[in-house]
Each structure stands twice: as C-alpha cells, then as structure tokens.
Design a protein around this motif. Structure first.
Motif, PDB file in Angstrom:
ATOM      1  N   THR A  27     -19.659  63.850   8.990  1.00 31.12           N
ATOM      2  CA  THR A  27     -18.742  62.929   9.663  1.00 31.12           C
ATOM      3  C   THR A  27     -18.747  61.541   9.024  1.00 31.12           C
ATOM      4  OG1 THR A  27     -20.432  62.229  11.256  1.00 31.12           O
ATOM      5  CG2 THR A  27     -19.073  64.126  11.847  1.00 31.12           C
ATOM      6  N   THR A  28     -17.570  60.966   8.967  1.00 30.79           N
ATOM      7  CA  THR A  28     -17.386  59.553   8.636  1.00 30.79           C
ATOM      8  C   THR A  28     -16.510  58.978   9.732  1.00 30.79           C
ATOM      9  OG1 THR A  28     -17.506  60.013   6.252  1.00 30.79           O
ATOM     10  CG2 THR A  28     -16.571  57.891   6.928  1.00 30.79           C
ATOM     11  N   ILE A  29     -17.137  58.377  10.727  1.00 29.91           N
ATOM     12  CA  ILE A  29     -16.410  57.822  11.874  1.00 29.91           C
ATOM     13  C   ILE A  29     -16.786  56.350  11.996  1.00 29.91           C
ATOM     14  CG2 ILE A  29     -15.994  57.964  14.354  1.00 29.91           C
ATOM     15  CD1 ILE A  29     -16.718  60.909  14.229  1.00 29.91           C
ATOM     16  N   TYR A  30     -15.800  55.494  11.802  1.00 31.49           N
ATOM     17  CA  TYR A  30     -16.049  54.042  11.820  1.00 31.49           C
ATOM     18  C   TYR A  30     -14.765  53.350  12.277  1.00 31.49           C
ATOM     19  CZ  TYR A  30     -17.641  49.427  10.354  1.00 31.49           C
ATOM     20  OH  TYR A  30     -18.022  48.100  10.340  1.00 31.49           O
ATOM     21  N   PRO A  31     -14.859  52.328  13.142  1.00 35.04           N
ATOM     22  CA  PRO A  31     -13.665  51.696  13.724  1.00 35.04           C
ATOM     23  C   PRO A  31     -12.926  50.739  12.790  1.00 35.04           C
ATOM     24  CG  PRO A  31     -15.627  50.595  14.538  1.00 35.04           C
ATOM     25  CD  PRO A  31     -16.110  51.768  13.716  1.00 35.04           C
ATOM     26  N   THR A  32     -12.458  51.253  11.662  1.00 38.96           N
ATOM     27  CA  THR A  32     -11.581  50.460  10.808  1.00 38.96           C
ATOM     28  C   THR A  32     -10.192  50.387  11.442  1.00 38.96           C
ATOM     29  OG1 THR A  32     -11.146  52.487   9.570  1.00 38.96           O
ATOM     30  CG2 THR A  32     -12.768  50.978   8.645  1.00 38.96           C
TER      31      THR A  32
ATOM     32  N   LEU B 248     -10.861  54.676   5.142  1.00 40.46           N
ATOM     33  CA  LEU B 248     -12.011  55.566   4.971  1.00 40.46           C
ATOM     34  C   LEU B 248     -11.733  56.642   3.926  1.00 40.46           C
ATOM     35  CD1 LEU B 248     -12.978  55.988   8.746  1.00 40.46           C
ATOM     36  CD2 LEU B 248     -13.841  54.311   7.088  1.00 40.46           C
ATOM     37  N   VAL B 249     -10.514  57.180   3.942  1.00 40.22           N
ATOM     38  CA  VAL B 249     -10.133  58.161   2.923  1.00 40.22           C
ATOM     39  C   VAL B 249     -10.079  57.495   1.553  1.00 40.22           C
ATOM     40  CG1 VAL B 249      -8.301  59.718   2.137  1.00 40.22           C
ATOM     41  CG2 VAL B 249      -8.890  59.606   4.560  1.00 40.22           C
ATOM     42  N   GLY B 250      -9.552  56.279   1.509  1.00 35.54           N
ATOM     43  CA  GLY B 250      -9.482  55.545   0.245  1.00 35.54           C
ATOM     44  C   GLY B 250     -10.857  55.263  -0.331  1.00 35.54           C
TER      45      GLY B 250
ATOM     46  N   ARG C  23     -13.704  46.194   5.825  1.00 36.46           N
ATOM     47  CA  ARG C  23     -13.470  47.333   4.929  1.00 36.46           C
ATOM     48  C   ARG C  23     -11.979  47.547   4.698  1.00 36.46           C
ATOM     49  NH1 ARG C  23     -17.720  51.831   7.280  1.00 36.46           N
ATOM     50  NH2 ARG C  23     -16.843  53.137   5.596  1.00 36.46           N
ATOM     51  N   ASP C  24     -11.159  47.246   5.700  1.00 37.16           N
ATOM     52  CA  ASP C  24      -9.703  47.308   5.513  1.00 37.16           C
ATOM     53  C   ASP C  24      -9.257  46.267   4.491  1.00 37.16           C
ATOM     54  OD1 ASP C  24      -9.052  49.306   7.570  1.00 37.16           O
ATOM     55  OD2 ASP C  24      -9.681  47.758   8.994  1.00 37.16           O
ATOM     56  N   GLU C  25      -9.801  45.070   4.605  1.00 31.50           N
ATOM     57  CA  GLU C  25      -9.419  43.986   3.697  1.00 31.50           C
ATOM     58  C   GLU C  25      -9.762  44.343   2.251  1.00 31.50           C
ATOM     59  OE1 GLU C  25     -11.377  40.521   5.138  1.00 31.50           O
ATOM     60  OE2 GLU C  25     -10.278  40.465   7.034  1.00 31.50           O
TER      61      GLU C  25
ATOM     62  N   MET D 293     -10.266  47.360   0.994  1.00 30.78           N
ATOM     63  CA  MET D 293      -9.521  48.526   0.519  1.00 30.78           C
ATOM     64  C   MET D 293      -8.073  48.177   0.208  1.00 30.78           C
ATOM     65  SD  MET D 293      -9.370  51.548  -0.507  1.00 30.78           S
ATOM     66  CE  MET D 293     -11.150  51.650  -0.333  1.00 30.78           C
ATOM     67  N   LEU D 294      -7.434  47.353   1.027  1.00 32.37           N
ATOM     68  CA  LEU D 294      -6.046  46.980   0.757  1.00 32.37           C
ATOM     69  C   LEU D 294      -5.951  46.260  -0.585  1.00 32.37           C
ATOM     70  CD1 LEU D 294      -3.206  47.102   2.019  1.00 32.37           C
ATOM     71  CD2 LEU D 294      -3.584  44.788   2.845  1.00 32.37           C
ATOM     72  N   LYS D 295      -6.871  45.365  -0.843  1.00 30.68           N
ATOM     73  CA  LYS D 295      -6.875  44.635  -2.115  1.00 30.68           C
ATOM     74  C   LYS D 295      -7.105  45.587  -3.293  1.00 30.68           C
ATOM     75  CE  LYS D 295      -8.934  40.556  -4.322  1.00 30.68           C
ATOM     76  NZ  LYS D 295      -9.227  41.186  -5.627  1.00 30.68           N
ATOM     77  N   LYS D 296      -8.048  46.510  -3.124  1.00 28.09           N
ATOM     78  CA  LYS D 296      -8.358  47.439  -4.201  1.00 28.09           C
ATOM     79  C   LYS D 296      -7.183  48.369  -4.496  1.00 28.09           C
ATOM     80  CE  LYS D 296     -12.027  50.592  -5.722  1.00 28.09           C
ATOM     81  NZ  LYS D 296     -12.503  49.696  -6.780  1.00 28.09           N
ATOM     82  N   LEU D 297      -6.556  48.879  -3.444  1.00 31.76           N
ATOM     83  CA  LEU D 297      -5.413  49.773  -3.631  1.00 31.76           C
ATOM     84  C   LEU D 297      -4.237  49.052  -4.275  1.00 31.76           C
ATOM     85  CD1 LEU D 297      -5.556  51.678  -0.212  1.00 31.76           C
ATOM     86  CD2 LEU D 297      -6.061  52.651  -2.476  1.00 31.76           C
ATOM     87  N   ALA D 298      -4.012  47.802  -3.874  1.00 30.89           N
ATOM     88  CA  ALA D 298      -2.922  47.014  -4.467  1.00 30.89           C
ATOM     89  C   ALA D 298      -3.158  46.816  -5.957  1.00 30.89           C
ATOM     90  CB  ALA D 298      -2.806  45.673  -3.755  1.00 30.89           C
ATOM     91  N   GLU D 299      -4.400  46.551  -6.324  1.00 35.59           N
ATOM     92  CA  GLU D 299      -4.722  46.362  -7.736  1.00 35.59           C
ATOM     93  C   GLU D 299      -4.571  47.658  -8.517  1.00 35.59           C
ATOM     94  OE1 GLU D 299      -8.654  44.800  -7.557  1.00 35.59           O
ATOM     95  OE2 GLU D 299      -8.012  42.762  -7.098  1.00 35.59           O
TER      96      GLU D 299
END
Length: 533
Positions: A261-266, A272-274, A317-319, A321-327
């Motif tokens: 399990t990977t359960i975290y309140p992002t 989490l998938v990213g 973690r959202d912050e 990941m969004l930056k990493k995906l954009a790059e």
C-alpha cells in the motif's frame, strides 16, 4: 445507441457530431457544427457522414459536402488548443499500441486502423496473457482515470521482455459505462488533446466479469485512487486478489493484509503514481512531450487547483511533483505561470461547462456510493447484532459531486419540483437511504470559489422507524460531525435550492471541504446514528 429517441450508429467512421443544447440532443452535419460550436457542447470524430439522419437518406452530393465540412471543423477544433499539450506523436503511438494490447487481452479486439502485418505481429491469435486488473474508483474522475491509465501502461512495459513476466499484462478498467464518458468534459478533452485513443480504453460495461472469474485469467488486482472496492462493485469477487493499493483518501483498511500500500493524503493520487514512475520518465524518455507525463501533470494541476492551498488540500509532495512533471513535459526551465497555467485554465473551463447537463446527468457524472452500519435498538437475530449485542442497521449513502450551484441544476428552465423529483428518482433507482449532493464552482457574483451541500432521504424501500426529517436535521446540525468537518454551514440564498431540498441546502464555510473531507464525516455520522436521532 439512442440519444433522446433518435437512433444513431455507434461512434465510428460514419459519426460526424453529437450536439447537446439544453436537454435536447441530435446528430447534425459538420457544417452545422461550425456555427453551433459556441452554443453547444460538441463531440465529434473525423469521418464521412451519417447514412440516415432523422429517418431520411442523404444524397451523395450532400454527403460529400458534409464530409468536407466536418473535416474543416475538426481541424479548426484541434488547432485551438494545440499549444496547450504539445505531445510527441511517436510516444503517443507507443501508448496507444499498449492500450490496444491491453484491450485485446480482455476483449480480443484490435485496432481496426492497424496495418494487417502489424496486427499479426502485435496481436497473436492465441491469447495467453495473465491479467492484472488496474481499477480506478467508481466516480471515474480525471485523477482516477489518469492514474489507472499511466500505472497500467508503465507496469505493462515493465513486464515486457522479462522471462518471468512476459505473459503478464496490466489492464486499466474505467469503472463506468462507456456511454458516460461524454459527461466528463475535461477528461474527454484531455484524452483527445494528448492523443489517447478512446476506442482502445476498457470500460466496466464491456467486460464479461463472470467469464474472467471462471477463466482464472486475472491473477492480481491493483487499486488506484481508492483503497476499498465499493459494495456495489462488480469486481467484489476479485477482492482477495488485491495486491497493490495507491490512494490519497481516508484509509478504510479493508484490503488484504498482504497488499502493498501507498496511502498518503496528497491533493492528487496522480502525485503518488508520478512518484513511482518519475525517475523512469526522466531516464528512459529523454524526449519532451510524453503523453503519460501530460496526463499526470493535468491530474495534479486539477486536483490541487494549481496548488491553491486556500481552496483545496495541497501537500508539499504535490508541489514537488507538479514542478517535476512540468519540467519533464515542457522544459527544464518552465515556470507554472505560462504553459501549466494555460493547461489548467483550459481544463477548468471544460470541467465548468456543465450547465447543459440534466439533473440526472449531473448526479451520475461524479458519483460514489457506500454502505455504513450503525447500532440501533430493537430485536434482531444474533447475526444482525454487533459485538455489544446492539441491533445493526445498514445505511446506503450516495454522494454526487458536480460544478453548478444547487439552484441551477438542470438549467434555468427547470423548477424546484423537477430537481426534487429527479433526485428522488436517482436515489430510488440505486436503493439509497440518503443522497448527498456536493457542488463546487466559481461564484461570479462574489468572485470566490464556493462549495455547497444538500441531501435528501429516501426510506421507502426499507423498514425504518427513523423519520427522514430527523436524520437530515441531525446530519446538518450545528456542531455536528459534518458541520465541523466542512467549516460550518449556512443556508444557501437560492429559493429554488431550498424548495428542492426541503431547506437542507447549505453553503460550506471551508472552501477545502471536498468529498475527501465529507466522506469520513458522513461515515462517522451514520455509524453513530441511533433511533433517538
């Protein structure tokens, strides 16, 4: 397929356009689409024409003219947003090929557009794959569908070429009927703009689940964007095969103990998938424009409302990941101010375009349902009692989320009694005790993001001695678990909404109070509910 009584063929090479204006729907020519696009929500594919429209055959000359008009309109539509998601077409082709392989594994259907030589090579006649089902949640919102698609494609790729896993394939299942996809404007738009072939997707109503169980071809089940199968899920028979859970909701802890399990309140499950595949994207896909990255980027942006902490849940973690995906997708030096915000704005515009949906369509657009047990007095058999010897009552609760004010459901011409009747019909059809409606929208009068909540109770189908008014009064009571969870409640100003829901229509004090917050509070309320309520 039937749209409002007009018989039309299944979308395919002869499908031009489906136009919805208000509650009416019809199939029209591409030429007509050109000047109706600003008035209606359109879904169309490049093709020739319909052989029969309104029961009358077309002349060859008219059919040829319509084909040309349809192509020009489609080209115009594609050019409008091409700069939002500049995908690499080679990578798009690879993704679609994998999606068709997944579809072939469970349905035996291949892409009709493929060259016959490629079909023989990529789709052997003897199907011997062992299947890992990847299930998104029952609401099938953008985050859920994106997580299922990306996770399944990346996992299937990891199986290829490995001697131990070469006969395995992960298959994403969208847990709604295929016909309901059109209700999710932002998702349809995103799939089209990233180049994902919607014909390759697998929907719940296309599967023969009984046959899958009998064949024992499904060896594992992976859950994304939820951690418990809904009580009404047709996949309940696969519960013991759940091996992986990736989710950002309240942990219901009903999965097998052996599951990873990977359960975290992002804010978004796509974060989490990213995280699971980001390094692989960075090392193996040097090219910009990976459609899988674009899908994840869009999901994180939408679920966090572009990292607006004041209106929704956002984690560090959202912050990141969004930056990493954009790059990864655009450029290493990209900022969130230009291409990402443009993409988010377009997605938000598409999601907000719900004014033409009928009340039943709004209710089923983003819907979840579960059953909760509470202890109540009364004589019951031993198997109907909890550990303390008290009688147990089961409550079936549904939650529908949408993006128009409660008082504007179904459009301006729909009255309170119609809204009420549609809601009760929806609840009765699903054997609900309580239907909760949650609305989120930008209020043009106050220029603020607003959330509203309402509920109806429907106890006719069961022997209940609790008055529905008492239950709803307790549900929305000041200082109650739901009141506290949503930052306080105040009556909406819409007279139509108050009449439709018998006064049980409220504005939430907390703009972050989405279904993620409301669902645990609702579960706690009904678990504690006793006859004295």
């Amino acid at each position: 397929r039937t749209f409002r009584g007009t018989r039309v063929p299944r979308p395919g090479p002869d499908f031009v356009a489906r136009i919805e204006v208000g509650r009416r729907s019809s199939v029209v020519s591409g030429a007509k689409v050109a000047h109706m696009r600003v008035l209606a929500r359109c879904g169309f594919e490049k093709g020739t024409s319909l052989q029969v429209v309104g029961g009358r055959k077309e002349s060859p000359k008219r059919r040829a003219g319509r084909s040309i008009a349809a192509q020009s309109v489609i080209m115009m539509s594609a050019s409008e947003t091409a700069s939002c998601i500049p995908t690499d077409q080679t990578l798009v082709k690879e993704v679609n090929l994998m999606l068709w392989k997944q579809r072939y594994a469970v349905l035996g259907l291949v892409d009709p557009k493929l060259d016959p030589k490629d079909k023989d090579e990529e789709f052997p006649k003897k199907k011997s794959k062992k299947i890992h089902l990847v299930l998104g949640n029952e609401a099938a919102d953008l985050d859920s569908v994106v997580c299922a698609l990306v996770y399944s494609v990346m996992t299937s790729r990891s199986y290829e070429g490995q001697s131990d896993n070469d006969e395995l394939i992960a298959v994403p299942v969208i847990c709604i009927p295929r016909g309901d996809l059109v209700l999710r404007n932002e998702l349809v738009w995103l799939l089209r703009e990233t180049g994902v072939d919607c014909d390759a997707l697998v929907f719940q109503d296309e599967l023969d689940i009984g046959q899958l169980q009998e064949s024992n071809s499904v060896t594992e089940v992976h859950l994304v964007d939820h951690n418990a199968l809904a009580q009404t899920s047709p996949f309940q028979g696969f519960h013991d095969k759940i091996t992986t859970v990736i989710d950002h909701h309240h942990d219901e802890n009903t999965y097998p103990e052996s599951a990873a399990t990977t359960i975290y309140p992002t804010g978004s499950c796509a974060t989490l998938v990213g995280e699971r595949f980001a390094d692989e994207f960075a090392t193996k896909n040097k090219e910009k424009g990976d459609p899988l990255v674009a899908l994840l980027l869009s999901a994180v942006a939408m679920d966090t409302q572009l990292l607006q902490k004041e209106v929704t849940r956002v984690d560090i973690r959202d912050e990141r990941m969004l930056k990493k995906l954009a790059e990864l997708f655009f450029d290493e030096r990209v900022s969130l101010d230009d291409p990402v915000s443009k993409l988010y704005g377009k997605l938000k515009q598409k999601r907000g375009d719900q004014s033409a949906l009928s009340t039943p369509d709004l209710l089923r657009r983003d819907y979840k349902q579960w059953r909760v047990s509470s202890s109540r007095g009364g004589e019951k058999n031993d198997d109907e009692k909890n550990d303390d010897g008290d009688a147990k009552t089961s409550w079936t609760v549904g939650v529908a989320s949408f993006g128009v004010p409660l008082g504007e459901m179904g459009g301006s011409g729909v009255g309170a009694e119609t809204i009420k009747a549609d809601c009760f019909a929806f609840a009765l059809q699903r054997n609900l005790d309580v239907l909760v409606l949650m609305s989120a929208f930008d209020d043009p009068n106050t220029n603020t993001f607003t959330r509203q909540i309402a509920a109806i109770a429907n106890f006719k189908h069961k022997n209940a001695d609790t008055e529905k008014e008492n239950v709803l009064d307790a549900l929305f009571a000041r200082g109650g678990v739901l009141w506290n969870s949503l930052g306080g409640l105040s009556l909406v100003t819409s007279d139509r909404a108050l009449r439709a829901f018998g006064g049980n229509a409220f504005e939430q004090g907390d703009a972050k109070g989405s279904r993620k917050k409301a669902q645990p509070a609702l579960a706690e309320f009904f678990e504690r509910l006793e006859s004295s309520s």
